[in-house]
Design a protein around this motif. Structure first.
Motif, PDB file in Angstrom:
ATOM      1  N   ASN A  69       0.755  -1.132   0.049  1.00  0.00           N
ATOM      2  CA  ASN A  69       0.030  -0.029   0.038  1.00  0.00           C
ATOM      3  C   ASN A  69       1.027   1.201   0.107  1.00  0.00           C
ATOM      4  N   LEU A  70       2.143   1.321   0.287  1.00  0.00           N
ATOM      5  CA  LEU A  70       2.854   2.318   0.463  1.00  0.00           C
ATOM      6  C   LEU A  70       3.067   2.797  -0.930  1.00  0.00           C
ATOM      7  N   GLY A  71       3.331   4.373  -1.111  1.00  0.00           N
ATOM      8  CA  GLY A  71       3.519   5.032  -2.417  1.00  0.00           C
ATOM      9  C   GLY A  71       2.405   5.284  -2.945  1.00  0.00           C
ATOM     10  N   ARG A  72       1.540   4.033  -3.516  1.00  0.00           N
ATOM     11  CA  ARG A  72       0.392   4.326  -4.333  1.00  0.00           C
ATOM     12  C   ARG A  72      -0.896   4.748  -3.341  1.00  0.00           C
ATOM     13  N   GLN A  73      -0.991   4.702  -2.280  1.00  0.00           N
ATOM     14  CA  GLN A  73      -1.812   4.853  -1.282  1.00  0.00           C
ATOM     15  C   GLN A  73      -1.337   5.779  -0.496  1.00  0.00           C
ATOM     16  N   ARG A  74      -2.171   6.552   0.456  1.00  0.00           N
ATOM     17  CA  ARG A  74      -1.517   7.738   1.092  1.00  0.00           C
ATOM     18  C   ARG A  74      -1.235   7.129   2.633  1.00  0.00           C
TER      19      ARG A  74
END
Length: 268
Positions: A69-74
């Motif tokens: 989830n890191l990077g593409r999601q906040r």
């Protein structure tokens, strides 16, 4: 010479001149939902500055933050293992001084059974990634409309959906919204559910792989880096039009980010 009147939808007064903050259920805190929440913070702050009561948001998601989830999601490295909804709502409340709520359960029929009071809000925003989730939301909204009092019924549903580099945002009414008489326009009281309008298309896409990604690189193979943020910004611009203009001539759009092309969907 006769001219064809334009079809429009006049927004329910509960959004335009509310006594209390407009209640919002945001369903999904992933790639699109996390960015929609940021936009809701900005919108609520701006509405309040303009003399409006603002928004009261409840974010629904039972998922935990993972490396993928890191990077593409906040989400940040320090938030790994936390519930997505809790991390995002805590951040929003600290920034804006709000008292928004996080729910760490799914927004589905099994959760609510026959009691839909907890599920109700004036505005429902769905950012889900499965066909079944959309159809369950549609059924929940129908049950709430049939069983709830007038003041406790949802009024609008905005659905966000996307593939790798394409997507769509659709605004629906939950039942009919009373429309004023107009000599200039043709008022449209009912905007159909996305599941009714494009249900067959959704059913055809049921076989698409929705297995959780194990890494950021894996996630980017399924969804391009900026498709979620592009949909979030354009979709929230539609919501902003509801609050600020009081009527709309378009109820959504299709977006092809790979070709930098969008197609608006008119009120019909």
């Amino acid at each position: 010479m006769s001219t064809t009147k334009q079809k429009v939808h006049f927004v329910d007064n509960e959004l335009l001149n509310p006594t209390n903050p407009v209640t919002v259920n945001l369903i999904g805190a992933g790639g699109t939902g996390s960015k929609v929440l940021t936009a809701l913070v900005e919108m609520s702050h701006s509405l309040f500055a303009l003399g409006h009561a603002g928004l009261q948001v409840r974010l629904w998601d039972d998922d935990l933050i993972s490396e993928a989830n890191l990077g593409r999601q906040r989400f940040a490295q320090s938030e790994l293992g936390l519930h997505k909804s809790v991390a995002l709502i805590n951040r929003a409340n600290r920034w804006a001084g709000t008292r928004w709520r996080a729910e760490t359960i799914k927004y589905d029929l099994e959760c609510f059974t026959d009691n839909f009071t907890h599920a109700s809000a004036t505005l429902i925003i769905s950012c889900v990634d499965s066909v079944q989730a959309r159809f369950e939301i549609a059924e929940i909204l129908r049950k709430m409309y049939r069983n709830g009092s007038y003041n406790n019924r949802p009024k609008y549903w905005i659905d966000f959906g996307n593939g790798q580099d394409t997507g769509q945002v659709l605004l629906s009414t939950v039942g009919k919204i009373a429309q004023p008489k107009s000599e200039q326009f043709i008022p449209v009281a009912n905007l159909p559910f996305v599941t009714d309008e494009f249900g067959d298309l959704f059913q055809q896409s049921e076989g698409v792989d929705d297995t959780p990604s194990c890494s950021v690189a894996d996630a980017l193979q399924k969804q391009d880096l900026f498709i979620n943020s592009a949909l979030a910004q354009m979709g929230m611009s539609l919501l902003w039009s509801l609050f600020r203009q009081g009527m709309i001539t378009h109820r959504g759009f299709f977006l092809n980010l790979g070709e930098f092309r969008s197609q608006p969907i008119k009120v019909e």
